[in-house]
Design a protein around this motif. Structure first.
Motif, PDB file in Angstrom:
ATOM      1  N   ASN A  79       3.248   1.932   4.529  1.00 21.77           N
ATOM      2  CA  ASN A  79       3.422   3.363   4.774  1.00 21.77           C
ATOM      3  C   ASN A  79       4.798   3.939   4.465  1.00 21.77           C
ATOM      4  OD1 ASN A  79       0.744   3.535   5.773  1.00 21.77           O
ATOM      5  ND2 ASN A  79       1.453   2.699   7.713  1.00 21.77           N
ATOM      6  N   HIS A  80       5.811   3.112   4.311  1.00 21.25           N
ATOM      7  CA  HIS A  80       7.161   3.657   4.187  1.00 21.25           C
ATOM      8  C   HIS A  80       7.869   3.305   2.878  1.00 21.25           C
ATOM      9  CE1 HIS A  80       7.084   5.144   8.282  1.00 21.25           C
ATOM     10  NE2 HIS A  80       6.588   3.981   8.664  1.00 21.25           N
ATOM     11  N   LEU A  81       7.258   2.506   2.049  1.00 23.94           N
ATOM     12  CA  LEU A  81       7.848   2.186   0.756  1.00 23.94           C
ATOM     13  C   LEU A  81       7.059   2.912  -0.321  1.00 23.94           C
ATOM     14  CD1 LEU A  81       8.528  -1.660   1.069  1.00 23.94           C
ATOM     15  CD2 LEU A  81      10.042   0.253   1.643  1.00 23.94           C
ATOM     16  N   ASN A  82       7.736   3.691  -1.116  1.00 29.23           N
ATOM     17  CA  ASN A  82       7.067   4.510  -2.130  1.00 29.23           C
ATOM     18  C   ASN A  82       7.317   3.989  -3.535  1.00 29.23           C
ATOM     19  OD1 ASN A  82       6.044   6.343  -0.228  1.00 29.23           O
ATOM     20  ND2 ASN A  82       8.000   7.412  -0.157  1.00 29.23           N
ATOM     21  N   ASP A  83       7.248   2.701  -3.692  1.00 29.11           N
ATOM     22  CA  ASP A  83       7.462   2.096  -5.005  1.00 29.11           C
ATOM     23  C   ASP A  83       6.103   1.860  -5.656  1.00 29.11           C
ATOM     24  OD1 ASP A  83       8.039   0.333  -7.171  1.00 29.11           O
ATOM     25  OD2 ASP A  83       9.905  -0.224  -6.162  1.00 29.11           O
ATOM     26  N   PRO A  84       5.872   2.402  -6.855  1.00 30.11           N
ATOM     27  CA  PRO A  84       4.559   2.226  -7.500  1.00 30.11           C
ATOM     28  C   PRO A  84       4.235   0.776  -7.829  1.00 30.11           C
ATOM     29  CG  PRO A  84       6.109   3.328  -8.976  1.00 30.11           C
ATOM     30  CD  PRO A  84       6.785   3.214  -7.646  1.00 30.11           C
ATOM     31  N   ARG A  85       5.247  -0.082  -7.919  1.00 32.67           N
ATOM     32  CA  ARG A  85       4.983  -1.490  -8.215  1.00 32.67           C
ATOM     33  C   ARG A  85       4.238  -2.165  -7.064  1.00 32.67           C
ATOM     34  NH1 ARG A  85      10.932  -3.476  -9.493  1.00 32.67           N
ATOM     35  NH2 ARG A  85      11.264  -2.147  -7.682  1.00 32.67           N
ATOM     36  N   ILE A  86       4.437  -1.672  -5.854  1.00 26.53           N
ATOM     37  CA  ILE A  86       3.774  -2.265  -4.686  1.00 26.53           C
ATOM     38  C   ILE A  86       2.302  -1.897  -4.656  1.00 26.53           C
ATOM     39  CG2 ILE A  86       3.723  -2.329  -2.164  1.00 26.53           C
ATOM     40  CD1 ILE A  86       6.767  -1.871  -2.253  1.00 26.53           C
ATOM     41  N   GLU A  87       1.970  -0.732  -5.155  1.00 29.33           N
ATOM     42  CA  GLU A  87       0.591  -0.258  -5.118  1.00 29.33           C
ATOM     43  C   GLU A  87      -0.314  -0.993  -6.094  1.00 29.33           C
ATOM     44  OE1 GLU A  87       0.917   3.931  -5.705  1.00 29.33           O
ATOM     45  OE2 GLU A  87       2.052   4.212  -3.855  1.00 29.33           O
ATOM     46  N   GLU A  88       0.275  -1.741  -7.032  1.00 33.07           N
ATOM     47  CA  GLU A  88      -0.522  -2.472  -8.018  1.00 33.07           C
ATOM     48  C   GLU A  88      -1.192  -3.704  -7.431  1.00 33.07           C
ATOM     49  OE1 GLU A  88       1.956  -3.404 -11.345  1.00 33.07           O
ATOM     50  OE2 GLU A  88       2.563  -1.327 -11.621  1.00 33.07           O
ATOM     51  N   ALA A  89      -0.666  -4.232  -6.323  1.00 35.13           N
ATOM     52  CA  ALA A  89      -1.231  -5.432  -5.702  1.00 35.13           C
ATOM     53  C   ALA A  89      -1.319  -5.200  -4.194  1.00 35.13           C
ATOM     54  CB  ALA A  89      -0.357  -6.644  -5.988  1.00 35.13           C
ATOM     55  N   PHE A  90      -2.348  -5.762  -3.583  1.00 36.47           N
ATOM     56  CA  PHE A  90      -2.499  -5.685  -2.132  1.00 36.47           C
ATOM     57  C   PHE A  90      -1.575  -6.722  -1.492  1.00 36.47           C
ATOM     58  CE2 PHE A  90      -4.586  -7.158   1.762  1.00 36.47           C
ATOM     59  CZ  PHE A  90      -4.588  -5.970   2.473  1.00 36.47           C
ATOM     60  N   VAL A  91      -0.759  -6.290  -0.538  1.00 37.22           N
ATOM     61  CA  VAL A  91       0.214  -7.168   0.092  1.00 37.22           C
ATOM     62  C   VAL A  91      -0.202  -7.405   1.542  1.00 37.22           C
ATOM     63  CG1 VAL A  91       2.642  -7.466   0.695  1.00 37.22           C
ATOM     64  CG2 VAL A  91       2.032  -6.178  -1.349  1.00 37.22           C
ATOM     65  N   SER A  92      -0.129  -8.665   1.957  1.00 34.52           N
ATOM     66  CA  SER A  92      -0.462  -9.031   3.325  1.00 34.52           C
ATOM     67  C   SER A  92       0.637  -9.923   3.896  1.00 34.52           C
ATOM     68  CB  SER A  92      -1.794  -9.785   3.354  1.00 34.52           C
ATOM     69  OG  SER A  92      -2.080 -10.243   4.645  1.00 34.52           O
ATOM     70  N   VAL A  93       1.039  -9.632   5.131  1.00 36.72           N
ATOM     71  CA  VAL A  93       1.991 -10.493   5.826  1.00 36.72           C
ATOM     72  C   VAL A  93       1.156 -11.584   6.487  1.00 36.72           C
ATOM     73  CG1 VAL A  93       3.758 -10.630   7.617  1.00 36.72           C
ATOM     74  CG2 VAL A  93       3.573  -8.569   6.224  1.00 36.72           C
ATOM     75  N   THR A  94       1.276 -12.814   5.991  1.00 33.81           N
ATOM     76  CA  THR A  94       0.420 -13.887   6.481  1.00 33.81           C
ATOM     77  C   THR A  94       0.977 -14.567   7.724  1.00 33.81           C
ATOM     78  OG1 THR A  94       1.418 -15.397   4.891  1.00 33.81           O
ATOM     79  CG2 THR A  94      -0.654 -14.360   4.269  1.00 33.81           C
ATOM     80  N   ARG A  95       2.296 -14.711   7.797  1.00 33.46           N
ATOM     81  CA  ARG A  95       2.890 -15.312   8.992  1.00 33.46           C
ATOM     82  C   ARG A  95       4.363 -14.980   9.057  1.00 33.46           C
ATOM     83  NH1 ARG A  95       4.612 -21.123   7.336  1.00 33.46           N
ATOM     84  NH2 ARG A  95       4.178 -21.001   5.121  1.00 33.46           N
ATOM     85  N   VAL A  96       4.896 -15.093  10.269  1.00 32.97           N
ATOM     86  CA  VAL A  96       6.316 -14.870  10.514  1.00 32.97           C
ATOM     87  C   VAL A  96       6.802 -15.990  11.411  1.00 32.97           C
ATOM     88  CG1 VAL A  96       8.031 -13.333  11.543  1.00 32.97           C
ATOM     89  CG2 VAL A  96       6.086 -12.362  10.330  1.00 32.97           C
ATOM     90  N   GLU A  97       7.893 -16.620  11.014  1.00 36.39           N
ATOM     91  CA  GLU A  97       8.511 -17.669  11.820  1.00 36.39           C
ATOM     92  C   GLU A  97       9.892 -17.184  12.244  1.00 36.39           C
ATOM     93  OE1 GLU A  97       8.552 -21.022   9.200  1.00 36.39           O
ATOM     94  OE2 GLU A  97       6.390 -21.336   9.373  1.00 36.39           O
ATOM     95  N   VAL A  98      10.099 -17.116  13.555  1.00 37.92           N
ATOM     96  CA  VAL A  98      11.369 -16.641  14.100  1.00 37.92           C
ATOM     97  C   VAL A  98      12.148 -17.847  14.613  1.00 37.92           C
ATOM     98  CG1 VAL A  98      12.431 -15.166  15.848  1.00 37.92           C
ATOM     99  CG2 VAL A  98      10.334 -14.433  14.722  1.00 37.92           C
TER     100      VAL A  98
END
Length: 130
Positions: free
Chosen positions: A23-42
């Motif tokens: 919702n907050h990044l307006n780069d057309p390169r991102i819209e070409e592929a679906f992006v998913s955050v699969t995991r986060v390790e803290v």
């Protein structure tokens, strides 16, 4: 084993990064592929968050371009996370491509093809009664 605090921060980071990319990044390169955050390790000290991203759809080049665009926007993601997290420190984001998920999908596809192949082949039955 992660502490409850690590798990909570991990969830916040995952939700924040996912929402920010969508919702907050307006780069057309991102819209070409679906992006998913699969995991986060803290990390145990809550200062570093390793964020793993999977890319679907599009070509390899469009997926690479999407990852490059997200890496370029890393400071913006960090700022948006800082606005959402209620902690003394905001974890530093380290972004990585998650190849495990892609490999698992490829393995499932191969297994599915083998299963279909074995079902379509005629089964030899022993017709000689003993």
């Amino acid at each position: 084993m992660a502490s409850r605090r690590q798990e909570k921060i991990s969830r916040i980071v995952r939700d924040s990064v996912s929402d920010s990319i969508a919702n907050h990044l307006n780069d057309p390169r991102i819209e070409e592929a679906f992006v998913s955050v699969t995991r986060v390790e803290v990390s145990a000290d809550l200062r570093v968050a390793n964020v793993y991203l999977s890319f679907f759809g599009g070509t390899e080049k469009s997926q690479k371009n999407a990852f490059d665009a997200i890496m370029h926007a890393k400071k913006r993601l960090q700022m948006l996370l800082a606005e959402r997290i209620q902690s003394r420190f905001t974890p530093v984001l380290n972004l990585h491509k998650d190849e495990h998920f892609k490999k698992a999908l490829e393995t499932m596809k191969i297994l599915d093809e083998l299963s279909k192949k074995s079902q379509s082949e005629p089964q030899d039955k022993d017709t000689h009664g003993v």
